[in-house]
Each structure stands twice: as structure tokens, then as C-alpha cells.
Design a protein around this motif. Structure first.
Motif, PDB file in Angstrom:
ATOM      1  N   VAL A  56      37.868  26.370  39.718  1.00 32.99           N
ATOM      2  CA  VAL A  56      37.487  26.959  38.433  1.00 32.99           C
ATOM      3  C   VAL A  56      38.211  26.237  37.310  1.00 32.99           C
ATOM      4  O   VAL A  56      39.431  26.043  37.385  1.00 32.99           O
ATOM      5  CB  VAL A  56      37.848  28.463  38.388  1.00 32.99           C
ATOM      6  CG1 VAL A  56      37.181  29.122  37.194  1.00 32.99           C
ATOM      7  CG2 VAL A  56      37.462  29.162  39.684  1.00 32.99           C
ATOM      8  N   LEU A  57      37.444  25.838  36.296  1.00 36.73           N
ATOM      9  CA  LEU A  57      38.058  25.199  35.136  1.00 36.73           C
ATOM     10  C   LEU A  57      38.440  26.294  34.145  1.00 36.73           C
ATOM     11  O   LEU A  57      37.590  27.089  33.743  1.00 36.73           O
ATOM     12  CB  LEU A  57      37.078  24.229  34.472  1.00 36.73           C
ATOM     13  CG  LEU A  57      36.537  23.109  35.375  1.00 36.73           C
ATOM     14  CD1 LEU A  57      35.504  22.277  34.630  1.00 36.73           C
ATOM     15  CD2 LEU A  57      37.685  22.235  35.878  1.00 36.73           C
ATOM     16  N   VAL A  66      41.433  21.407  29.972  1.00 35.30           N
ATOM     17  CA  VAL A  66      41.266  22.401  31.029  1.00 35.30           C
ATOM     18  C   VAL A  66      42.151  22.047  32.213  1.00 35.30           C
ATOM     19  O   VAL A  66      42.589  20.900  32.354  1.00 35.30           O
ATOM     20  CB  VAL A  66      39.803  22.479  31.528  1.00 35.30           C
ATOM     21  CG1 VAL A  66      38.888  23.040  30.459  1.00 35.30           C
ATOM     22  CG2 VAL A  66      39.307  21.130  32.028  1.00 35.30           C
ATOM     23  N   ARG A  67      42.413  23.028  33.046  1.00 30.84           N
ATOM     24  CA  ARG A  67      43.027  22.746  34.342  1.00 30.84           C
ATOM     25  C   ARG A  67      42.198  23.427  35.409  1.00 30.84           C
ATOM     26  O   ARG A  67      41.423  24.346  35.113  1.00 30.84           O
ATOM     27  CB  ARG A  67      44.488  23.200  34.377  1.00 30.84           C
ATOM     28  CG  ARG A  67      44.669  24.677  34.162  1.00 30.84           C
ATOM     29  CD  ARG A  67      46.128  24.976  33.792  1.00 30.84           C
ATOM     30  NE  ARG A  67      46.225  26.403  33.462  1.00 30.84           N
ATOM     31  CZ  ARG A  67      46.766  27.317  34.274  1.00 30.84           C
ATOM     32  NH1 ARG A  67      47.257  26.975  35.443  1.00 30.84           N
ATOM     33  NH2 ARG A  67      46.815  28.591  33.919  1.00 30.84           N
ATOM     34  N   THR A  68      42.329  22.926  36.634  1.00 29.51           N
ATOM     35  CA  THR A  68      41.522  23.446  37.727  1.00 29.51           C
ATOM     36  C   THR A  68      42.325  24.443  38.538  1.00 29.51           C
ATOM     37  O   THR A  68      43.465  24.161  38.910  1.00 29.51           O
ATOM     38  CB  THR A  68      41.068  22.294  38.642  1.00 29.51           C
ATOM     39  OG1 THR A  68      40.452  21.304  37.831  1.00 29.51           O
ATOM     40  CG2 THR A  68      40.070  22.773  39.687  1.00 29.51           C
ATOM     41  N   ILE A  69      41.736  25.595  38.775  1.00 33.89           N
ATOM     42  CA  ILE A  69      42.401  26.620  39.579  1.00 33.89           C
ATOM     43  C   ILE A  69      41.579  26.891  40.820  1.00 33.89           C
ATOM     44  O   ILE A  69      40.357  27.032  40.747  1.00 33.89           O
ATOM     45  CB  ILE A  69      42.584  27.910  38.749  1.00 33.89           C
ATOM     46  CG1 ILE A  69      43.647  27.647  37.689  1.00 33.89           C
ATOM     47  CG2 ILE A  69      42.948  29.099  39.631  1.00 33.89           C
ATOM     48  CD1 ILE A  69      44.103  28.854  36.955  1.00 33.89           C
ATOM     49  N   ARG A  70      42.234  26.906  41.955  1.00 35.01           N
ATOM     50  CA  ARG A  70      41.579  27.218  43.218  1.00 35.01           C
ATOM     51  C   ARG A  70      41.527  28.739  43.323  1.00 35.01           C
ATOM     52  O   ARG A  70      42.553  29.402  43.197  1.00 35.01           O
ATOM     53  CB  ARG A  70      42.430  26.614  44.352  1.00 35.01           C
ATOM     54  CG  ARG A  70      41.759  26.621  45.680  1.00 35.01           C
ATOM     55  CD  ARG A  70      40.994  25.329  45.869  1.00 35.01           C
ATOM     56  NE  ARG A  70      40.450  25.291  47.223  1.00 35.01           N
ATOM     57  CZ  ARG A  70      39.178  25.016  47.473  1.00 35.01           C
ATOM     58  NH1 ARG A  70      38.343  24.747  46.499  1.00 35.01           N
ATOM     59  NH2 ARG A  70      38.748  24.986  48.710  1.00 35.01           N
ATOM     60  N   ALA A  71      40.345  29.283  43.514  1.00 31.03           N
ATOM     61  CA  ALA A  71      40.226  30.750  43.526  1.00 31.03           C
ATOM     62  C   ALA A  71      39.363  31.219  44.674  1.00 31.03           C
ATOM     63  O   ALA A  71      38.562  30.483  45.233  1.00 31.03           O
ATOM     64  CB  ALA A  71      39.645  31.236  42.198  1.00 31.03           C
ATOM     65  N   ASP A  72      39.560  32.491  44.972  1.00 26.01           N
ATOM     66  CA  ASP A  72      38.819  33.174  46.013  1.00 26.01           C
ATOM     67  C   ASP A  72      37.547  33.737  45.370  1.00 26.01           C
ATOM     68  O   ASP A  72      37.618  34.353  44.318  1.00 26.01           O
ATOM     69  CB  ASP A  72      39.707  34.332  46.495  1.00 26.01           C
ATOM     70  CG  ASP A  72      39.334  34.789  47.868  1.00 26.01           C
ATOM     71  OD1 ASP A  72      38.140  34.686  48.206  1.00 26.01           O
ATOM     72  OD2 ASP A  72      40.241  35.240  48.593  1.00 26.01           O
ATOM     73  N   THR A  73      36.386  33.498  45.982  1.00 24.16           N
ATOM     74  CA  THR A  73      35.166  34.045  45.377  1.00 24.16           C
ATOM     75  C   THR A  73      34.724  35.339  46.051  1.00 24.16           C
ATOM     76  O   THR A  73      33.703  35.897  45.697  1.00 24.16           O
ATOM     77  CB  THR A  73      33.984  33.053  45.460  1.00 24.16           C
ATOM     78  OG1 THR A  73      33.724  32.766  46.831  1.00 24.16           O
ATOM     79  CG2 THR A  73      34.274  31.773  44.721  1.00 24.16           C
ATOM     80  N   ARG A  74      35.516  35.790  47.049  1.00 25.20           N
ATOM     81  CA  ARG A  74      35.118  37.054  47.674  1.00 25.20           C
ATOM     82  C   ARG A  74      35.392  38.185  46.700  1.00 25.20           C
ATOM     83  O   ARG A  74      36.369  38.140  45.946  1.00 25.20           O
ATOM     84  CB  ARG A  74      35.883  37.255  48.982  1.00 25.20           C
ATOM     85  CG  ARG A  74      35.283  36.397  50.087  1.00 25.20           C
ATOM     86  CD  ARG A  74      36.166  36.363  51.283  1.00 25.20           C
ATOM     87  NE  ARG A  74      37.493  35.855  50.948  1.00 25.20           N
ATOM     88  CZ  ARG A  74      38.433  35.621  51.847  1.00 25.20           C
ATOM     89  NH1 ARG A  74      38.227  35.877  53.107  1.00 25.20           N
ATOM     90  NH2 ARG A  74      39.597  35.150  51.485  1.00 25.20           N
ATOM     91  N   PRO A  75      34.517  39.169  46.667  1.00 26.91           N
ATOM     92  CA  PRO A  75      34.670  40.219  45.665  1.00 26.91           C
ATOM     93  C   PRO A  75      36.012  40.919  45.779  1.00 26.91           C
ATOM     94  O   PRO A  75      36.486  41.166  46.883  1.00 26.91           O
ATOM     95  CB  PRO A  75      33.525  41.172  45.986  1.00 26.91           C
ATOM     96  CG  PRO A  75      32.973  40.762  47.300  1.00 26.91           C
ATOM     97  CD  PRO A  75      33.360  39.355  47.538  1.00 26.91           C
TER      98      PRO A  75
END
Ligand code: GDP
Ligand code: ZN
Length: 370
Positions: A56-57, A66-75
Motif C-alpha cells: 500500500v502506498l 509516498v512509502r510502501t507499507i505491507r498490509a494484511d487485506t483480510r477483513p
């Protein structure tokens, strides 16, 4: 707008972070995001998604980039279900979530590029979201397959975005202008440009046509998409491999990111090789073959199948040559495909309804039992 007469400044800091405006953030998103910002969430745009994870930017206040963030897409608990997040989506991030930041909500999409999934369920697979222009790359190094161009154009109309065709590798085709005219006839209402990433010809015109909108690049493998992405972004974001001599097909590996800011202000989405496109729905087809639909309205019978009926305007146009036979065949083929996809979807929905019905009737039996 901020009301100067009210003494109190808005409690919520402006959600529109400088860094994200380079990635397509709009005033409308500002408005939509306000309650989410109030809930402590951070806006971001998905640059890539894979099984349950996304890059995610988000705005980086230190660099105004911007920076990139690694994220969980599970609700996340209590949040609305995030359905099929994809590259180009605007999201609300919960940066405090553990063990990873989490995508808490998906903002409403303006457009979505959907293709029928390769699996058995003919559910649409979302390839890219919030796209204004679908740039269709077609190689001039081989004879263009007009049927394929028509598919891509229909897919583009279907998404809600504006299609644009770029005939690539113009340096390899002395007859580019003739091919352009053929392609234009196969894509009514669509701008067709001739470009060469090799010599730079036509690239300024292409940049001007893309403007500051979000563009998704589609096309067959080897069409020159990676090379074009590098040319447009002005960076080696995609690795292009040497053409294998015989079939003119290039091989490339992609970087993890699929969404890039263009120097001219736009955003480019380059999704990995989109092959064997299927349609979904039908509006796109009607749009891509508008002249046939128009002819159909002039047939004597409203439900004319254009096969044996008297007073058929479509057959008349085929007979006098105003409607090319090839174009009609392409239309019928895509229509059959669409009907097939629709029947698959109907079958799947019917099966789901049957299951639901069974569960319900089982539930009511359970209730009446002592
Ligand atoms: P993709 O599979 O659509 O990403 O295509 P690539 O960008 O990997 O390109 C496929 C092949 O075509 C590569 O060998 C490129 O070097 C070549 N190519 C791409 N653009 C041009 C061009 O403008 N001119 C020429 N001569 N070759 C090109
Ligand atoms: Zn007819």
C-alpha cells in the motif's frame, strides 16, 4: 470548503496527503475519507495484491512522497468485508493493527477492469480499479489480430474507462499507417496511436493523451508493455528480456510494484500479462460493436437474429459490403462467449440458491423438532 466564519478549525487533519495527490487522490476521495480519518485510519492506494497481502502506498510526510507499507487485506474485526482488493484500489489502513497493518475498508470504485477467471467459476476477477484510461498495446511486429483488439476494446468499455490503443514497435513496421486505419475501423470511437519505445516516436502524443489520469496497460505478452512502461515512467521499473528470435515474444520479470507515478502527473498500472481475455456482462460488447447494434435497430423485426428474417438491415449491410464479414463474425463469436459466461454464472447462482434453500429448510425442520 473551510468556513472562515467558524472559529474552530476542522478537528480532523486534512486527509489529502501531499504524497498521494501524485497518485490520483481527488477532492471527492477527501470527502469520502473524512469519517475514516476521524476513526484513525490512514488513506492509501494499493500498488500490488497477492494472497491476503498488499503493498500500500501511503503519504510520507518526511519526503512529501509516498512509502510502501505491507498490509494484511483480510477483513479486520468489526470492519466491513474487503472484497477482492486489487491494484488501484483506494483503502483505509489501520496502521496499528497487529501483527501487520491491515486494510480496514475499500473506498467505492469509480471503475473496475474485470475478466472472467480462468478457474471453473465464471465469477469476474478484478484486475485493476479506479482506472480512467485502458491503454491497449498492440504490436506492429506481427500481423495485428483485429478480433483480439475488439476483445480488449470491449473489456475496456465494460470497465467504465476510456479505451486507447497504442500500436507499438512502429520502427519495425513501414506500413504502420495502413494498420492504424484497419485498427481504427475495428475500434470505433477509440483513438489509435502509433508509437515506438525504441525510437521514441509518438510517445509525446501518447503522454498527452494519457494526461494526468490513471491508466491501466493491457495487451498480449510480447506486445511491448514493459518497454512502454519503462519509457513512460522514465525508469527501469520493468525488466525486458531479449526477444526470442522466432516468435517475437519477449519475456520479462516484473518488479513487485504494479502502479507507478508518471513524470507528467498521471498514474500507470501495469498488471502482469493479460491473456485470453473474456468478457463479463454485455454493455462493453454493445459499445465495441456500436454500428452493428445500430443496424440491428433498423431490422424489420425487433428480435431479428440477422439470419433468415426478411428486412434485415444487418444482412443488407453485409451484402453491400458496408459491414465487413470479419467484423460480424467477431461480434457473433464474442456474443456467444458472453452468453456462455452468463449461463455459467446463472448455473452457479442457481446452485448457491439451492444450497441456501436446503440450509433454510433444514433450519426450519430443526426448529419444529421437539
Ligand atoms: P510485454 O510482454 O508486453 O511486456 O513486452 P516487452 O516490453 O517485454 O517487449 C517484448 C519485446 O519487444 C522485447 O524484446 C522488446 O525489446 C521488444 N520491443 C518493445 N518495444 C519495442 C520497440 O518500440 N521497438 C522494437 N524494435 N522492439 C521493441
Ligand atoms: Zn436483422
Amino acid at each position: 470548503m473551510f468556513d472562515a466564519t467558524s472559529a474552530v478549525p476542522p478537528a480532523v487533519p486534512p486527509a489529502a496527503p501531499a504524497g498521494l495527490s501524485r497518485y490520483g487522490w481527488t477532492a471527492e476521495l477527501d470527502r469520502l475519507f473524512a469519517p475514516l480519518a476521524e476513526a484513525g485510519l490512514t488513506p492509501g492506494r494499493l500498488a500490488r495484491v497477492d494472497r491476503g497481502r498488499a503493498d500500500v502506498l501511503v503519504a510520507d510526510p518526511e519526503t512529501s512522497g509516498v512509502r510502501t507499507i505491507r498490509a494484511d487485506t483480510r477483513p479486520i474485526a468489526g470492519a466491513e468485508t474487503v472484497e477482492n482488493p486489487c491494484t488501484g484500489d483506494w483503502v483505509a489502513l489501520d496502521l496499528a493493527a497487529q501483527p501487520l497493518p491491515a486494510v480496514g475498508a475499500l473506498l467505492p470504485r469509480t471503475t473496475a477492469i474485470v475478466r472472467k477467471s480462468a478457474g471453473k467459476a465464471s465469477e469476474g476477477q478484478v484486475l485493476a480499479a479506479n482506472v480512467d484510461t485502458v491503454l491497449i498495446a498492440v504490436s506492429l511486429a506481427v500481423d495485428p489480430d483485429l478480433g483480439r483488439v475488439e476483445r480488449f476494446v470491449a473489456l475496456a468499455w465494460e470497465s467504465g474507462a476510456q479505451p486507447l490503443v497504442a500500436l507499438t514497435k512502429a520502427d519495425l513496421a513501414p506500413d504502420a499507417e495502413f494498420i492504424r486505419e484497419d485498427v481504427e475501423r475495428a475500434a470505433p470511437g477509440v483513438t489509435v496511436l502509433v508509437v515506438s519505445a525504441g525510437t521514441g516516436a509518438g510517445l509525446d502524443e501518447l503522454r498527452a493523451a494519457l494526461g494526468t489520469t490513471t491508466t491501466a496497460l493491457i495487451g498480449q505478452s510480447g506486445a511491448g508493455k514493459s518497454t512502454l512502461t519503462n519509457a513512460l515512467t522514465g525508469a527501469e521499473v520493468m525488466t525486458v528480456q531479449r526477444t526470442r528470435d522466432a516468435d517475437q515474444k519477449g519475456r520479462h520479470t516484473t518488479t513487485t510494484r504494479e502502479l507507478f507515478a508518471l513524470p507528467g502527473g498521471g498514474v500507470l498500472i501495469d498488471t502482469p500479462g493479460l491473456r485470453g481475455v473474456g468478457l463479463y456482462g454485455g454493455e462493453g460488447l454493445a459499445h465495441a460493436f456500436a454500428e452493428i447494434e445500430e443496424l440491428g435497430e433498423r431490422c424489420r423485426f425487433q428480435d431479428c437474429s440477422h439470419t433468415t428474417e426478411p428486412g434485415c438491415a444487418v444482412r443488407a449491410a453485409l451484402a453491400d459490403g458496408t459491414l465487413p464479414q470479419r467484423r460480424m463474425e467477431s461480434y457473433l463469436k464474442l456474443q456467444r462467449e458472453n452468453a456462455w459466461i452468463a449461463s455459467r454464472t446463472d448455473a452457479r447462482l442457481a446452485a448457491q440458491r439451492a444450497r441456501l434453500w436446503k440450509l433454510r429448510s433444514k433450519g426450519s425442520r430443526d426448529r419444529v423438532r421437539p
